[in-house]
Write an enzyme that holds these catalytic residues in place. Structure first.
Site, PDB file in Angstrom:
ATOM      1  N   ASN A   8       0.864  -1.189   0.000  1.00  7.08           N
ATOM      2  CA  ASN A   8       0.000   0.000   0.000  1.00  7.08           C
ATOM      3  C   ASN A   8       0.899   1.238   0.000  1.00  7.08           C
ATOM      4  OD1 ASN A   8      -1.831   2.034   0.468  1.00  7.08           O
ATOM      5  ND2 ASN A   8      -2.335   1.413   2.565  1.00  7.08           N
ATOM      6  N   TRP A   9       0.916   1.921  -1.147  1.00  8.00           N
ATOM      7  CA  TRP A   9       1.823   3.070  -1.278  1.00  8.00           C
ATOM      8  C   TRP A   9       1.201   4.364  -0.735  1.00  8.00           C
ATOM      9  CZ3 TRP A   9       3.983   1.812  -6.890  1.00  8.00           C
ATOM     10  CH2 TRP A   9       4.752   0.645  -6.799  1.00  8.00           C
ATOM     11  N   LYS A  10      -0.033   4.287  -0.285  1.00  2.16           N
ATOM     12  CA  LYS A  10      -0.728   5.426   0.334  1.00  2.16           C
ATOM     13  C   LYS A  10      -0.616   6.686  -0.539  1.00  2.16           C
ATOM     14  CE  LYS A  10       0.285   3.350   4.778  1.00  2.16           C
ATOM     15  NZ  LYS A  10      -0.101   3.373   6.162  1.00  2.16           N
ATOM     16  N   HIS A  94      -9.796   0.893   4.554  1.00  4.84           N
ATOM     17  CA  HIS A  94      -8.526   1.028   5.282  1.00  4.84           C
ATOM     18  C   HIS A  94      -8.771   1.898   6.514  1.00  4.84           C
ATOM     19  CE1 HIS A  94      -4.407   2.125   6.262  1.00  4.84           C
ATOM     20  NE2 HIS A  94      -4.035   1.074   5.554  1.00  4.84           N
ATOM     21  N   GLU A  96      -7.176   4.209   7.757  1.00  2.00           N
ATOM     22  CA  GLU A  96      -6.945   5.651   7.541  1.00  2.00           C
ATOM     23  C   GLU A  96      -8.176   6.310   6.925  1.00  2.00           C
ATOM     24  OE1 GLU A  96      -3.221   5.242   5.460  1.00  2.00           O
ATOM     25  OE2 GLU A  96      -2.262   4.588   7.320  1.00  2.00           O
ATOM     26  N   GLU A 166      -5.788  -5.554  10.213  1.00  2.00           N
ATOM     27  CA  GLU A 166      -4.821  -4.493  10.444  1.00  2.00           C
ATOM     28  C   GLU A 166      -5.144  -3.775  11.755  1.00  2.00           C
ATOM     29  OE1 GLU A 166      -2.657  -3.165   6.720  1.00  2.00           O
ATOM     30  OE2 GLU A 166      -4.444  -1.937   6.838  1.00  2.00           O
ATOM     31  N   GLY A 172       1.979   1.742  10.783  1.00  2.00           N
ATOM     32  CA  GLY A 172       2.938   2.846  10.681  1.00  2.00           C
ATOM     33  C   GLY A 172       3.605   3.217  11.994  1.00  2.00           C
ATOM     34  N   SER A 213       3.026  -2.627  10.343  1.00  2.00           N
ATOM     35  CA  SER A 213       4.469  -2.609  10.622  1.00  2.00           C
ATOM     36  C   SER A 213       5.170  -3.908  10.215  1.00  2.00           C
ATOM     37  CB  SER A 213       4.723  -2.296  12.102  1.00  2.00           C
ATOM     38  OG  SER A 213       4.277  -0.981  12.392  1.00  2.00           O
ATOM     39  N   GLY A 234       2.689  -1.393   4.310  1.00  2.00           N
ATOM     40  CA  GLY A 234       2.676   0.031   3.989  1.00  2.00           C
ATOM     41  C   GLY A 234       4.094   0.547   3.801  1.00  2.00           C
ATOM     42  N   GLY A 235       4.665   1.107   4.863  1.00  2.00           N
ATOM     43  CA  GLY A 235       5.976   1.767   4.800  1.00  2.00           C
ATOM     44  C   GLY A 235       7.043   0.952   4.089  1.00  2.00           C
TER      45      GLY A 235
HETATM   46  C1  PEP Z   1      -0.989  -0.134   5.855  1.00  2.00           C
HETATM   47  O1  PEP Z   1      -0.974   1.028   5.472  1.00  2.00           O
HETATM   48  O2  PEP Z   1      -1.930  -0.862   5.528  1.00  2.00           O
HETATM   49  C2  PEP Z   1       0.089  -0.605   6.706  1.00  2.00           C
HETATM   50  C3  PEP Z   1       0.007  -1.823   7.193  1.00  2.00           C
HETATM   51  O3  PEP Z   1       1.122   0.258   6.943  1.00  2.00           O
HETATM   52  P1  PEP Z   1       2.526  -0.080   7.680  1.00  2.00           P
HETATM   53  O4  PEP Z   1       3.053  -1.355   7.054  1.00  2.00           O
HETATM   54  O5  PEP Z   1       3.379   1.087   7.408  1.00  2.00           O
HETATM   55  O6  PEP Z   1       2.223  -0.282   9.123  1.00  2.00           O
END
Ligand code: PEP
Length: 252
Positions: A8-10, A94, A96, A166, A172, A213, A234-235
């Site tokens: 997920n590049w957000k 998601h 967010e 999640e 994050g 994470s 994500g990150g």
């Molecule tokens: C996400 O955005 O779905 C996510 C899991 O982010 P991260 O891996 O950065 O925690």
């Protein structure tokens, strides 16, 4: 069965950088019998990334979609527009979006049904907050989001539905969920799915992945758990070297 590793590049990366990262991703050495990789860039980059991924096995998805197929919904994107841009998958609900844009379970449900009707594979995100966990509410929250998000959903043929567990507090933050706790959450989600669908549909059409994470150091400990079919990253998916390390570790 193949493990799913979705990035997920957000709202990060210029379209040009997204294309560069997509090209790096398409060069990853993948054992197709063991792993399926997907990327979820932001909307303006989709068509260019789709072009960059042509001929590769990498999946392309959007980060959200609206439930109507067209109309006066300024700023929204329909499932068919995502498909037109080259997507086969879409993230829905998601945390967010739930937190920053007040997306409710009912909205998530409408989006799920619209995505499936358009032939997209949805990845429905569910997960408890820190407070929910402290108050002993994590299981109610996860089961509730799963059941409400899937209400009235019909699954036909080989249609796939992915649920991403999640925990909001793990996204994050570097505070990844203990793999054993993730396993318990996945089992709860699967039991909720089994209450709604025939056991054969739950087994064959649903995949449940973990997100929060995830990195190259911990991915193995999740994939090792029963009932964890992959990861939403994500990150660590937003830099070629870090994403390559996650994917390599996932295939070990
Ligand atoms: C996400 O955005 O779905 C996510 C899991 O982010 P991260 O891996 O950065 O925690």
């Amino acid at each position: 069965m193949q493990k799913l590793i979705f990035g997920n590049w957000k709202m990060n990366l210029s379209a040009a950088d997204a294309v560069k990262l997509a090209k790096k991703t398409s060069a990853f050495a993948l054992d197709a019998s063991r792993i399926k990789v997907g990327v979820f860039p932001s909307f303006p980059a989709l068509e260019r990334v789709a072009f960059a991924l042509k001929g590769s096995a990498i999946i392309l998805g959007g980060q959200d979609c609206f439930w109507a197929s067209s109309g006066a919904f300024t700023g929204e994107i329909s499932p068919s527009q995502l498909k037109e841009s080259g997507c086969t998958h879409v993230l829905i609900g998601h945390s967010e979006r739930r937190q920053n844009f007040n997306e409710t379970d009912e909205m998530v449900n409408r989006k799920m049904r619209a995505a499936l009707a358009a032939g997209l594979t949805p990845i429905m995100c569910v997960g408890e907050t820190d407070n929910d966990r402290r108050n002993g509410q994590w299981s109610n929250v996860i089961a509730g989001q799963t059941a409400k998000g899937l209400a009235g959903v019909e699954v036909s043929g080989g249609q796939e539905i992915v649920i991403a567990y999640e925990p909001v507090w793990a996204i994050g933050t570097g505070r990844a969920c203990a793999p054993e706790d993730a396993r318990k959450a996945h089992a709860l989600i699967m039991n909720t799915v089994i209450e709604l669908f025939a056991p054969s549909v739950a087994k064959n059409n649903f995949r449940i992945i973990y997100g929060g994470s995830v990195d190259a150091g911990n991915i193995g400990s999740y994939l090792f758990q029963e009932g964890i079919d992959g990861a939403l990253v994500g990150g660590a998916s937003q830099r070629g070297d870090a994403f390559a390390a996650v994917v390599a570790a996932a295939q070990k």
